[in-house]
Design a protein around this motif. Structure first.
Motif, PDB file in Angstrom:
ATOM      1  N   MET A 310     115.326  67.105  52.567  1.00 50.06           N
ATOM      2  CA  MET A 310     116.311  67.508  51.576  1.00 50.06           C
ATOM      3  C   MET A 310     117.643  67.843  52.240  1.00 50.06           C
ATOM      4  SD  MET A 310     115.998  70.473  48.638  1.00 50.06           S
ATOM      5  CE  MET A 310     116.007  71.820  49.823  1.00 50.06           C
ATOM      6  N   LEU A 311     117.591  68.552  53.365  1.00 52.57           N
ATOM      7  CA  LEU A 311     118.807  68.854  54.113  1.00 52.57           C
ATOM      8  C   LEU A 311     119.437  67.582  54.669  1.00 52.57           C
ATOM      9  CD1 LEU A 311     120.756  70.907  55.432  1.00 52.57           C
ATOM     10  CD2 LEU A 311     119.143  71.066  57.338  1.00 52.57           C
ATOM     11  N   ALA A 312     118.609  66.680  55.178  1.00 54.21           N
ATOM     12  CA  ALA A 312     119.113  65.431  55.748  1.00 54.21           C
ATOM     13  C   ALA A 312     119.761  64.550  54.695  1.00 54.21           C
ATOM     14  CB  ALA A 312     117.975  64.669  56.431  1.00 54.21           C
ATOM     15  N   SER A 313     119.285  64.631  53.448  1.00 53.57           N
ATOM     16  CA  SER A 313     119.843  63.795  52.373  1.00 53.57           C
ATOM     17  C   SER A 313     121.305  64.141  52.097  1.00 53.57           C
ATOM     18  CB  SER A 313     119.020  63.963  51.094  1.00 53.57           C
ATOM     19  OG  SER A 313     119.149  65.274  50.566  1.00 53.57           O
ATOM     20  N   ILE A 314     121.716  65.351  52.444  1.00 52.09           N
ATOM     21  CA  ILE A 314     123.118  65.752  52.280  1.00 52.09           C
ATOM     22  C   ILE A 314     123.885  65.554  53.584  1.00 52.09           C
ATOM     23  CG2 ILE A 314     124.654  67.653  51.641  1.00 52.09           C
ATOM     24  CD1 ILE A 314     122.256  68.874  50.129  1.00 52.09           C
ATOM     25  N   ALA A 315     123.260  65.956  54.699  1.00 51.75           N
ATOM     26  CA  ALA A 315     123.938  65.900  55.998  1.00 51.75           C
ATOM     27  C   ALA A 315     124.241  64.470  56.432  1.00 51.75           C
ATOM     28  CB  ALA A 315     123.090  66.601  57.059  1.00 51.75           C
ATOM     29  N   VAL A 316     123.433  63.496  55.985  1.00 51.39           N
ATOM     30  CA  VAL A 316     123.602  62.116  56.432  1.00 51.39           C
ATOM     31  C   VAL A 316     124.939  61.533  55.981  1.00 51.39           C
ATOM     32  CG1 VAL A 316     122.502  61.037  54.423  1.00 51.39           C
ATOM     33  CG2 VAL A 316     122.347  59.933  56.671  1.00 51.39           C
ATOM     34  N   PHE A 345     121.441  52.137  46.251  1.00 46.61           N
ATOM     35  CA  PHE A 345     121.637  53.574  46.474  1.00 46.61           C
ATOM     36  C   PHE A 345     121.922  54.296  45.160  1.00 46.61           C
ATOM     37  CE2 PHE A 345     124.634  57.085  47.125  1.00 46.61           C
ATOM     38  CZ  PHE A 345     123.872  57.929  47.933  1.00 46.61           C
ATOM     39  N   VAL A 346     122.769  53.724  44.329  1.00 45.83           N
ATOM     40  CA  VAL A 346     123.095  54.345  43.041  1.00 45.83           C
ATOM     41  C   VAL A 346     121.844  54.435  42.167  1.00 45.83           C
ATOM     42  CG1 VAL A 346     124.411  54.073  40.910  1.00 45.83           C
ATOM     43  CG2 VAL A 346     125.503  53.650  43.108  1.00 45.83           C
ATOM     44  N   LEU A 350     120.082  57.950  40.859  1.00 49.08           N
ATOM     45  CA  LEU A 350     119.815  58.213  39.448  1.00 49.08           C
ATOM     46  C   LEU A 350     118.314  58.370  39.190  1.00 49.08           C
ATOM     47  CD1 LEU A 350     122.337  55.727  37.776  1.00 49.08           C
ATOM     48  CD2 LEU A 350     122.575  58.207  38.056  1.00 49.08           C
ATOM     49  N   GLY A 351     117.510  57.586  39.903  1.00 46.90           N
ATOM     50  CA  GLY A 351     116.058  57.715  39.766  1.00 46.90           C
ATOM     51  C   GLY A 351     115.569  59.070  40.243  1.00 46.90           C
ATOM     52  N   LEU A 352     116.094  59.538  41.374  1.00 49.77           N
ATOM     53  CA  LEU A 352     115.734  60.866  41.871  1.00 49.77           C
ATOM     54  C   LEU A 352     116.184  61.950  40.910  1.00 49.77           C
ATOM     55  CD1 LEU A 352     116.665  60.410  45.645  1.00 49.77           C
ATOM     56  CD2 LEU A 352     114.362  60.745  44.714  1.00 49.77           C
ATOM     57  N   ILE A 370     109.537  56.194  46.352  1.00 47.64           N
ATOM     58  CA  ILE A 370     110.231  54.899  46.362  1.00 47.64           C
ATOM     59  C   ILE A 370     111.739  55.107  46.357  1.00 47.64           C
ATOM     60  CG2 ILE A 370     110.651  52.786  45.047  1.00 47.64           C
ATOM     61  CD1 ILE A 370     107.753  52.982  44.051  1.00 47.64           C
ATOM     62  N   CYS A 371     112.206  55.990  45.479  1.00 50.26           N
ATOM     63  CA  CYS A 371     113.647  56.262  45.391  1.00 50.26           C
ATOM     64  C   CYS A 371     114.164  56.915  46.677  1.00 50.26           C
ATOM     65  CB  CYS A 371     113.941  57.145  44.187  1.00 50.26           C
ATOM     66  SG  CYS A 371     113.686  56.347  42.596  1.00 50.26           S
ATOM     67  N   SER A 372     113.350  57.763  47.294  1.00 48.24           N
ATOM     68  CA  SER A 372     113.764  58.400  48.550  1.00 48.24           C
ATOM     69  C   SER A 372     113.914  57.363  49.659  1.00 48.24           C
ATOM     70  CB  SER A 372     112.737  59.461  48.966  1.00 48.24           C
ATOM     71  OG  SER A 372     112.669  60.500  48.017  1.00 48.24           O
ATOM     72  N   PHE A 373     112.998  56.393  49.685  1.00 48.04           N
ATOM     73  CA  PHE A 373     113.098  55.330  50.685  1.00 48.04           C
ATOM     74  C   PHE A 373     114.383  54.527  50.494  1.00 48.04           C
ATOM     75  CE2 PHE A 373     112.416  50.876  51.848  1.00 48.04           C
ATOM     76  CZ  PHE A 373     112.124  51.016  53.204  1.00 48.04           C
ATOM     77  N   LEU A 374     114.713  54.176  49.249  1.00 48.13           N
ATOM     78  CA  LEU A 374     115.950  53.443  48.982  1.00 48.13           C
ATOM     79  C   LEU A 374     117.179  54.286  49.311  1.00 48.13           C
ATOM     80  CD1 LEU A 374     115.023  51.747  45.564  1.00 48.13           C
ATOM     81  CD2 LEU A 374     115.149  50.666  47.821  1.00 48.13           C
ATOM     82  N   TYR A 375     117.091  55.575  49.017  1.00 53.83           N
ATOM     83  CA  TYR A 375     118.208  56.487  49.280  1.00 53.83           C
ATOM     84  C   TYR A 375     118.526  56.530  50.777  1.00 53.83           C
ATOM     85  CZ  TYR A 375     120.868  60.894  49.209  1.00 53.83           C
ATOM     86  OH  TYR A 375     121.844  61.859  49.365  1.00 53.83           O
TER      87      TYR A 375
END
Length: 400
Positions: A310-316, A345-346, A350-352, A370-375
């Protein structure tokens, strides 16, 4: 009199310089409204927040009662609360659209790295402000959402327990936590927001705005050292921003007046029940604008790894200036691989967002994974697909 004042306090002179003397590219389009709209919504939050402070009581037994008082007994109290609560949602709509524009036109590329990083940090600060404000009504969902988020900080090695104790002020989420969150929400975080707004604006005026063609207007100067393809921000873009703000306010106020409890954009029905320490809600969920990150957290079985993801999803986002290897900045001139990646990515985001608000089930967990992998794939594979992707040749000069 005005000359006397300007010599001693050149406030209006500096504002005029930043408006009239700031040269912006002449081909900015609809997507560039969202920066000024974010500033408009920050002003809304400050003004309505100060008004709400006059009636709110940061006490566990009185917090919700004070809110009901302002909703029912105070003149226009309902309006100010809806404007403030709705502003929290709409400010994230504006910010996410602002970020999408940056991804679309490569606004994170050189020489705008620091501008991009201040924006990334500002996103985190806005999340902190929204989270602390969400707890203040001391409703059932507010309390248990605070419990969930605080448990995540405990996963931080070595300092987790001490950090949670400092933030909570107690060994459990209690009335002391409410007092601290009130102080964070009202004083500490708003001061940080003001500082970052200033830094972000300063960085923008230092390097100039990006544009849909990705052409640096400072590379083409006239004999006076002014950008050939630049036009004064005022009046050309102030007029456009006023038009954009008018349309946006029409939409915002339509939701405030006609659907304040619809779609969870302003008020959530689950949060009208006062916090109960003894009853855990069947389904704990955050506000919609934090739902994508919550979905990533739930997608991973390990609590520690989920918090890290969750932290990495913002920091990236901060790594984008170094991950994008394309010779061009704008999506107008990038090839199909980059377009497909951004579209994926979009869809993943939206899926997440949808999955994060759903109840936990095998289907929702699978969809979240699945959405996390695409993200994350959008960022992890960016050095590859941007390097091998076909691209067009941007013009040397801007066109209207």
């Amino acid at each position: 009199m005005s000359e006397w004042f300007h010599e001693r306090m050149p406030v209006f002179k500096e504002v005029s310089n930043h408006l009239k003397n700031y040269k912006a590219p002449k081909n900015l389009n609809f997507w560039y409204f969202f920066g000024s709209l974010a500033l408009l919504m920050v002003a809304n939050q400050f003004i309505t927040g100060i008004w709400l402070l006059m009636y709110y009581t940061p006490d566990a037994s009185l917090a919700m009662s004070s809110i009901e008082l302002m909703m029912r007994e105070v003149s226009f109290g309902w309006l100010f609360r809806y404007l403030h609560a709705g502003g929290a949602s709409f400010i994230f709509i504006v910010i996410y659209m602002h970020i999408f524009r940056a991804l679309l036109y490569g606004s994170y590329r050189s020489p705008r790295e620091i501008l991009w990083w201040t924006g990334c940090l500002m996103l985190v600060v806005f999340m902190a402000e929204a989270y602390t404000g969400y707890v203040l009504p001391w409703g059932q969902m507010s309390y248990w959402a605070a419990r969930v988020i605080m448990s995540l900080f405990k996963t931080i090695p070595f300092i987790g327990d001490s950090l949670v104790l400092f933030i909570q002020g107690d060994y459990e989420v209690s009335e002391v936590t409410l007092h601290r969150f009130f102080a964070f929400h009202v004083i500490l975080v708003p001061l940080i927001i003001l500082a970052f707004v200033g830094l972000h604006t300063l960085a923008l005026h230092a390097v100039g705005s990006n544009n849909p063609d990705g052409v640096e207007i400072k590379d083409n100067l006239d004999k006076n050292g002014e950008p050939v393809d630049g036009i004064p921000f005022h009046p050309f873009y102030t007029v456009k921003d006023i038009m954009g703000a008018s349309i946006f306010l029409f939409i915002f106020l339509s939701v405030v007046f006609f659907a304040p409890r619809g779609w969870g954009l302003i008020l959530e029905p689950e949060n009208f029940e006062i916090a109960n320490y003894m009853v855990t809600p069947l389904h704990i969920k955050p506000s919609w604008y934090l739902a994508p990150y919550y979905a990533i957290l739930r997608a991973i079985p390990s609590k520690g790894l989920g918090a890290l993801a969750m932290l990495a999803s913002i920091a990236v986002f901060a790594l984008l200036p170094y991950l994008d290897r394309s010779p061009v900045k704008s999506m107008r001139y990038k090839g199909p691989l980059s377009r497909i990646a951004l579209g994926s990515f979009v869809i993943a985001f939206l899926g997440l967002l949808v999955v994060g608000g759903m109840e936990v089930s095998p289907l929702s967990i699978t969809a979240a994974r699945i959405c996390s992998f695409l993200y994350f794939g959008y960022f992890l594979f960016m050095p590859i697909y941007t390097a091998i992707d076909k691209h067009g040749v941007p013009p040397d000069r801007l066109s209207l």
